[in-house]
Design a protein around this motif. Structure first.
Motif, mmCIF file in Angstrom:
data_model
loop_
_atom_site.group_PDB
_atom_site.id
_atom_site.type_symbol
_atom_site.label_atom_id
_atom_site.label_comp_id
_atom_site.label_asym_id
_atom_site.label_seq_id
_atom_site.Cartn_x
_atom_site.Cartn_y
_atom_site.Cartn_z
ATOM 1 N N UNK A 159 0.823 -1.212 0.000
ATOM 2 C CA UNK A 159 0.000 0.000 0.000
ATOM 3 C C UNK A 159 0.860 1.267 0.000
ATOM 4 N N UNK A 160 2.098 1.165 0.471
ATOM 5 C CA UNK A 160 3.016 2.317 0.448
ATOM 6 C C UNK A 160 3.936 2.292 -0.774
ATOM 7 N N UNK A 161 3.755 1.284 -1.627
ATOM 8 C CA UNK A 161 4.577 1.182 -2.832
ATOM 9 C C UNK A 161 5.843 0.357 -2.664
ATOM 10 N N UNK A 162 6.010 -0.279 -1.499
ATOM 11 C CA UNK A 162 7.216 -1.075 -1.252
ATOM 12 C C UNK A 162 7.105 -2.457 -1.883
ATOM 13 N N UNK A 163 8.225 -3.170 -1.927
ATOM 14 C CA UNK A 163 8.239 -4.586 -2.323
ATOM 15 C C UNK A 163 8.482 -5.421 -1.078
ATOM 16 N N UNK A 164 7.409 -5.867 -0.430
ATOM 17 C CA UNK A 164 7.583 -6.593 0.827
ATOM 18 C C UNK A 164 8.157 -7.995 0.603
ATOM 19 N N UNK A 165 9.052 -8.388 1.473
ATOM 20 C CA UNK A 165 9.697 -9.700 1.406
ATOM 21 C C UNK A 165 9.503 -10.428 2.736
ATOM 22 N N UNK A 166 8.645 -11.466 2.766
ATOM 23 C CA UNK A 166 8.461 -12.190 4.030
ATOM 24 C C UNK A 166 9.676 -13.076 4.319
ATOM 25 N N UNK A 167 10.146 -13.011 5.543
ATOM 26 C CA UNK A 167 11.295 -13.828 5.964
ATOM 27 C C UNK A 167 11.134 -14.203 7.429
ATOM 28 N N UNK A 168 11.634 -15.371 7.820
ATOM 29 C CA UNK A 168 11.682 -15.664 9.260
ATOM 30 C C UNK A 168 12.666 -14.728 9.965
ATOM 31 N N UNK A 169 12.470 -14.597 11.244
ATOM 32 C CA UNK A 169 13.261 -13.692 12.085
ATOM 33 C C UNK A 169 14.761 -13.942 11.940
ATOM 34 N N UNK A 170 15.131 -15.199 11.879
ATOM 35 C CA UNK A 170 16.550 -15.564 11.877
ATOM 36 C C UNK A 170 17.273 -15.142 10.600
ATOM 37 N N UNK A 171 16.522 -14.770 9.560
ATOM 38 C CA UNK A 171 17.173 -14.433 8.293
ATOM 39 C C UNK A 171 17.252 -12.941 8.032
ATOM 40 N N UNK A 172 16.775 -12.144 8.998
ATOM 41 C CA UNK A 172 16.711 -10.698 8.770
ATOM 42 C C UNK A 172 18.105 -10.070 8.742
ATOM 43 N N UNK A 173 18.944 -10.424 9.693
ATOM 44 C CA UNK A 173 20.269 -9.801 9.764
ATOM 45 C C UNK A 173 21.063 -10.045 8.478
#
Ligand code: 6CS
Length: 319
Positions: A159-173
């Motif tokens: 809705x803000x124009x971003x490209x959201x990428x779902x990831x588990x917590x452990x893969x964020x860093x």
């Protein structure tokens, strides 16, 4: 007797503090008859896998955040909608934590998946940490934003124009480090303990949504307990409500200082301008229709109930 409690966060987190206090009170009040073992994030798997382990009764207790649990129980995604809650933490805490109506509605939804809801609480406001600054919705254009794995979050950032990428917590860093994603959101304490601020240059307090979690147990397990053990559990979780909010507040405050100290170069936007906030609020509204599409009449009712409850507490406060 051994009970197992799995959390979705590492040692030193808000959820860990919750589990430790749970352990202490259960062991104390059962005169040592029950022993609680805590499994921090990383020992058992991702949030989704932890929920499965509750279902299989491998663990009896766990944290299940709507940001991930929404795949299993779509209605909980109501907690992920932006600009739905009050700006006032105290009001939100009353709505989430103290109001029996919401607890009951949600427990019925959890029951469909053989879970029992024990508690709902906020772990603090979601804060964006980004490679590039975000002042207004346009700044999200094309930005690869990491979100938790519930589908509504994809809609929220699209809705803000971003490209959201779902990831588990452990893969964020590593995702941030390798430039696979450009930003993420989490409460301050989590940004500090997961070191997300090391691999981003901007931190933005938009106060768009609180990070909400729920404590759950396996429903068959709970129902099979003798009444006094059931009361032991419900009594302990009731006593934890105020405790965990205090912990949450302290952790988020202290660790912001720690982040500032560890990375003086980090640029912090402590609030959006009123105009920008209004623009975000407006852009976020169509996501509510998406939520209703995902959840049908039940979802529509739920959203209405939640909005009304928030409004009631807002009105009370104003009087
Ligand atoms: O961002 C996440 O995926 C995680 N964040 C927190 C603060 N707790 C659990 C959740 O899985």
């Amino acid at each position: 007797t051994q009970w197992r409690f799995a959390i979705e966060e590492t040692i030193g987190s808000v959820q860990h503090q919750y589990a430790m206090k749970f352990k202490e009170l259960i062991e104390e009040r059962s005169n040592g008859e029950i022993e609680v073992t805590i499994y921090p994030y990383g020992t058992l798997g991702t949030s989704d896998q932890i929920t499965e382990l509750v279902d299989m009764e491998v663990v009896q207790f766990a944290m299940a955040s709507p940001g991930h649990l929404g795949k299993l129980i779509p209605e909980v995604q109501v907690f992920l909608l932006h600009f739905l809650f009050s700006d006032d933490d105290e009001i939100n805490n009353q709505v989430l934590n103290k109001d029996p109506r919401l607890q009951k509605t949600f427990d019925e939804l959890y029951a469909r998946k053989r879970l029992k809801l024990l508690s709902i609480f906020s772990e603090g406001w979601q804060v964006w940490t980004m490679k590039e600054p975000v002042h207004q919705p346009e700044d999200f254009s094309g930005v690869k934003m990491r979100v938790m794995t519930s589908p509504l979050l994809i809609a929220a950032y699209k809705a803000y124009g971003a490209s959201p990428t779902p990831l588990p917590y452990s893969e964020v860093y590593s995702g941030l480090q390798l430039n696979m994603i450009d930003g993420q959101e989490n409460p301050v304490f989590a940004i500090q303990e997961m070191n997300f601020y090391e691999v981003t240059d901007w931190m933005i307090f938009a106060r768009h949504a609180p990070f909400i979690t729920t404590a759950v147990t396996n429903r068959d397990f709970f129902d099979s307990l003798p009444p006094e053990r059931q009361q032991l559990v419900t009594g302990v979780v009731a006593d934890l409500n105020d405790y965990i909010l205090k912990v949450q507040k302290e952790f988020n405050q202290e660790r912001l200082e720690l982040i500032r100290k560890n990375k003086p170069k980090l640029k912090i936007i402590t609030e959006l301008t009123p105009d920008a906030r209004e623009a975000f609020r407006k852009a976020s509204q169509p996501v509510r229709d998406k939520f209703i599409k995902m959840t049908g009449e039940d979802g529509r009712e739920l959203l209405k109930e939640l909005q009304q409850t928030i409004q009631e507490y807002e009105d009370q406060k104003q009087q």
